[in-house]
Design a protein around this motif. Structure first.
Motif, short mmCIF file in Angstrom:
data_model
loop_
_atom_site.label_atom_id
_atom_site.label_comp_id
_atom_site.label_asym_id
_atom_site.label_seq_id
_atom_site.Cartn_x
_atom_site.Cartn_y
_atom_site.Cartn_z
N PRO A 70 0.84 -1.20 0.00
CA PRO A 70 0.00 0.00 0.00
C PRO A 70 0.88 1.25 0.00
O PRO A 70 1.99 1.24 0.52
CB PRO A 70 -0.78 -0.10 1.31
CG PRO A 70 -0.67 -1.51 1.74
CD PRO A 70 0.60 -2.04 1.17
N SER A 80 3.31 7.11 6.92
CA SER A 80 2.10 7.55 7.62
C SER A 80 2.40 7.98 9.05
O SER A 80 1.62 8.69 9.66
CB SER A 80 1.08 6.42 7.65
OG SER A 80 1.55 5.36 8.47
N ALA A 104 -6.32 4.23 13.52
CA ALA A 104 -6.43 4.44 12.07
C ALA A 104 -5.62 3.41 11.31
O ALA A 104 -6.07 2.88 10.27
CB ALA A 104 -5.97 5.85 11.70
N LEU A 105 -4.43 3.08 11.80
CA LEU A 105 -3.61 2.05 11.15
C LEU A 105 -4.26 0.68 11.29
O LEU A 105 -4.31 -0.09 10.33
CB LEU A 105 -2.19 2.04 11.72
CG LEU A 105 -1.27 0.97 11.15
CD1 LEU A 105 -1.04 1.18 9.66
CD2 LEU A 105 0.06 0.95 11.90
N ASP A 146 -7.40 -0.03 11.62
CA ASP A 146 -8.56 -0.08 10.71
C ASP A 146 -8.12 -0.23 9.25
O ASP A 146 -8.72 -0.97 8.48
CB ASP A 146 -9.43 1.17 10.86
CG ASP A 146 -10.15 1.21 12.20
OD1 ASP A 146 -10.25 0.15 12.86
OD2 ASP A 146 -10.61 2.31 12.59
N ALA A 147 -7.06 0.50 8.87
CA ALA A 147 -6.57 0.42 7.49
C ALA A 147 -6.06 -0.98 7.18
O ALA A 147 -6.34 -1.54 6.12
CB ALA A 147 -5.47 1.45 7.26
N GLY A 168 -8.98 -3.35 6.77
CA GLY A 168 -9.61 -3.14 5.46
C GLY A 168 -8.80 -3.76 4.33
O GLY A 168 -9.37 -4.35 3.40
N ARG A 169 -7.48 -3.66 4.41
CA ARG A 169 -6.63 -4.25 3.37
C ARG A 169 -6.68 -5.77 3.42
O ARG A 169 -6.69 -6.43 2.37
CB ARG A 169 -5.20 -3.73 3.53
CG ARG A 169 -5.07 -2.25 3.25
CD ARG A 169 -3.73 -1.70 3.68
NE ARG A 169 -3.68 -0.25 3.53
CZ ARG A 169 -2.90 0.54 4.24
NH1 ARG A 169 -2.06 0.02 5.14
NH2 ARG A 169 -2.92 1.83 4.04
N THR A 187 0.76 -3.15 4.92
CA THR A 187 1.39 -1.98 5.54
C THR A 187 2.27 -1.27 4.50
O THR A 187 2.91 -1.91 3.69
CB THR A 187 2.27 -2.38 6.74
OG1 THR A 187 3.25 -3.32 6.33
CG2 THR A 187 1.42 -2.96 7.86
#
Length: 191
Positions: free
Chosen positions: A70, A86, A94-95, A97-98, A101-102, A123
């Protein structure tokens, strides 16, 4: 007073010309002469036209291609002008959750794959531009790519093996796969 300022002004002009003009021109000229491909951005050409850089990742999202790490750049992925991580720690919501999602996107693209998802597929790298994935990340995607492309898994795994680069000088770093080079070879194999 002009007598004391004159040497300072002359030195300022000379150093400005040296460090602001002559040195950059000399370094650029040496780079062009010694490392022309790298000095031009390590461009990857297909049919004489640039399709990417060997040093900057690209946003592959088609299930028939291998996906890279990503990107952490904004406003668009793999934006070379916005190279930045990031700066999110492992406990940052936030990480978390990201990453979730990935993982869900990878699982949705290949529901039959029960292997653990390699961390480099979910990541971003420190620069947010990494063009490489680990061989494990490529192997994780091999069955999906083979199925979507109608190629044998053995053929896709052979392409991964052929495009796996070892550690630099056999010592530094880890094995890696350049996603753009692998996908270009995959496109050529499908013809």
């Amino acid at each position: 007073m002009f007598k004391t300022l004159r040497p300072a002004l002359v030195l300022f002009v000379l150093l400005s010309a040296l460090t602001g003009l002559l040195y950059p021109l000399a370094v650029t000229g040496a780079a062009q002469a010694l490392f022309p491909a790298q000095a031009e951005g390590s461009l990857v050409l297909r049919g004489g036209k640039p399709v990417g850089s060997a040093l900057i990742g690209q946003n592959f999202s088609d299930p028939g291609h291998f996906w890279g790490r990503p990107s952490a750049t904004a406003p668009m992925p793999y934006n070379g002008g916005a190279s930045v991580g990031s700066n999110q720690g492992p406990l940052n919501p936030a990480l978390v959750d990201a990453v979730k999602g990935r993982v869900e996107a990878l699982r949705a693209a290949d529901p039959a794959n029960a292997q653990p998802v390699p961390v480099d597929l979910v990541t971003a790298s420190a620069s947010g531009l990494d063009p490489h994935i680990s061989p494990a990340a490529a192997q994780y995607q091999a069955a999906r790519v083979a199925r979507v492309r109608g190629l044998s898994l053995d053929r896709v795994e052979l392409l991964i093996e052929d495009h796996t680069e070892g550690p630099w000088l056999g010592l530094l770093g880890e094995a890696r796969v350049n996603v753009l080079a692998l996908n270009m070879a995959l496109d050529a194999a499908a013809r």
